[in-house]
Design an enzyme around this catalytic site. Structure first.
Site, PDB file in Angstrom:
ATOM      1  N   TYR A  74       0.910  -1.209  -0.038  1.00 48.06           N
ATOM      2  CA  TYR A  74      -0.147   0.148  -0.204  1.00 48.06           C
ATOM      3  C   TYR A  74       0.960   1.038   0.008  1.00 48.06           C
ATOM      4  O   TYR A  74       1.942   1.131   0.278  1.00 48.06           O
ATOM      5  CB  TYR A  74      -0.937   0.030   1.167  1.00 48.06           C
ATOM      6  CG  TYR A  74      -0.267   0.366   2.492  1.00 48.06           C
ATOM      7  CD1 TYR A  74      -0.164   1.536   2.883  1.00 48.06           C
ATOM      8  CD2 TYR A  74       0.087  -0.725   3.427  1.00 48.06           C
ATOM      9  CE1 TYR A  74       0.546   1.910   4.133  1.00 48.06           C
ATOM     10  CE2 TYR A  74       1.008  -0.572   4.710  1.00 48.06           C
ATOM     11  CZ  TYR A  74       1.147   0.866   5.139  1.00 48.06           C
ATOM     12  OH  TYR A  74       1.809   1.017   6.100  1.00 48.06           O
ATOM     13  N   CYS A  75       0.242   2.362  -0.352  1.00 49.81           N
ATOM     14  CA  CYS A  75       0.766   3.797  -0.436  1.00 49.81           C
ATOM     15  C   CYS A  75      -0.258   4.550   0.086  1.00 49.81           C
ATOM     16  O   CYS A  75      -1.298   4.337   0.696  1.00 49.81           O
ATOM     17  CB  CYS A  75       1.667   4.004  -1.775  1.00 49.81           C
ATOM     18  SG  CYS A  75       0.355   4.136  -3.129  1.00 49.81           S
ATOM     19  N   ARG A  76       0.059   5.914  -0.078  1.00 51.11           N
ATOM     20  CA  ARG A  76      -1.205   7.071   0.068  1.00 51.11           C
ATOM     21  C   ARG A  76      -2.297   6.820  -0.555  1.00 51.11           C
ATOM     22  O   ARG A  76      -3.357   6.931   0.098  1.00 51.11           O
ATOM     23  CB  ARG A  76      -0.418   8.427  -0.189  1.00 51.11           C
ATOM     24  CG  ARG A  76      -1.283   9.430   0.314  1.00 51.11           C
ATOM     25  CD  ARG A  76      -0.479  10.783  -0.125  1.00 51.11           C
ATOM     26  NE  ARG A  76      -1.641  11.863  -0.214  1.00 51.11           N
ATOM     27  CZ  ARG A  76      -2.101  12.058  -1.363  1.00 51.11           C
ATOM     28  NH1 ARG A  76      -2.031  11.610  -2.440  1.00 51.11           N
ATOM     29  NH2 ARG A  76      -3.156  13.223  -1.600  1.00 51.11           N
TER      30      ARG A  76
END
Length: 112
Positions: A74-76
């Site tokens: 995941y990221c932002r």
């Protein structure tokens, strides 16, 4: 939980937060936060390991991981993690999932 994945496909799965959270509960799941270290320090999912996908070290660090381990990224917002997920599947990881919407859509509190 492995039913979410098509074992004949090299592609990663895009999962909504509830599906992603369910996958993380399986034994041995690896959670990768592929944001920058400063973003990670500001708040991340519990148990996440930070591997910045934009770092020149990313490919080398990924190569040291277990390719058979279910890996959740995941990221932002989901864009960088989609890039990372594609790199992981390209590197031979068999079970990769990307969090749709990233931490912006994650319903639970982040930890520091």
């Amino acid at each position: 939980m492995f039913g979410l994945f098509n074992s004949t496909s090299k592609a990663y799965q895009n999962l909504k937060p509830a599906e992603f959270a369910a996958g993380l509960r399986q034994p041995g799941a690896l959670l990768l936060d592929v944001r920058r270290p400063d973003e990670f320090a500001a708040g991340h999912l519990p148990g996440a390991v930070n591997l910045d996908v934009t770092s020149p070290e990313f490919a080398r660090r990924v190569a040291a991981l277990d390719k058979a381990q279910p890996t959740y990224v995941y990221c932002r917002s989901g864009a960088r993690s989609a890039t990372a997920a594609a790199q992981l599947t390209g590197a031979g990881f068999t079970t990769v999932a990307n969090l749709l919407g990233g931490v912006m859509d994650w319903p639970e509190k982040l930890v520091r």
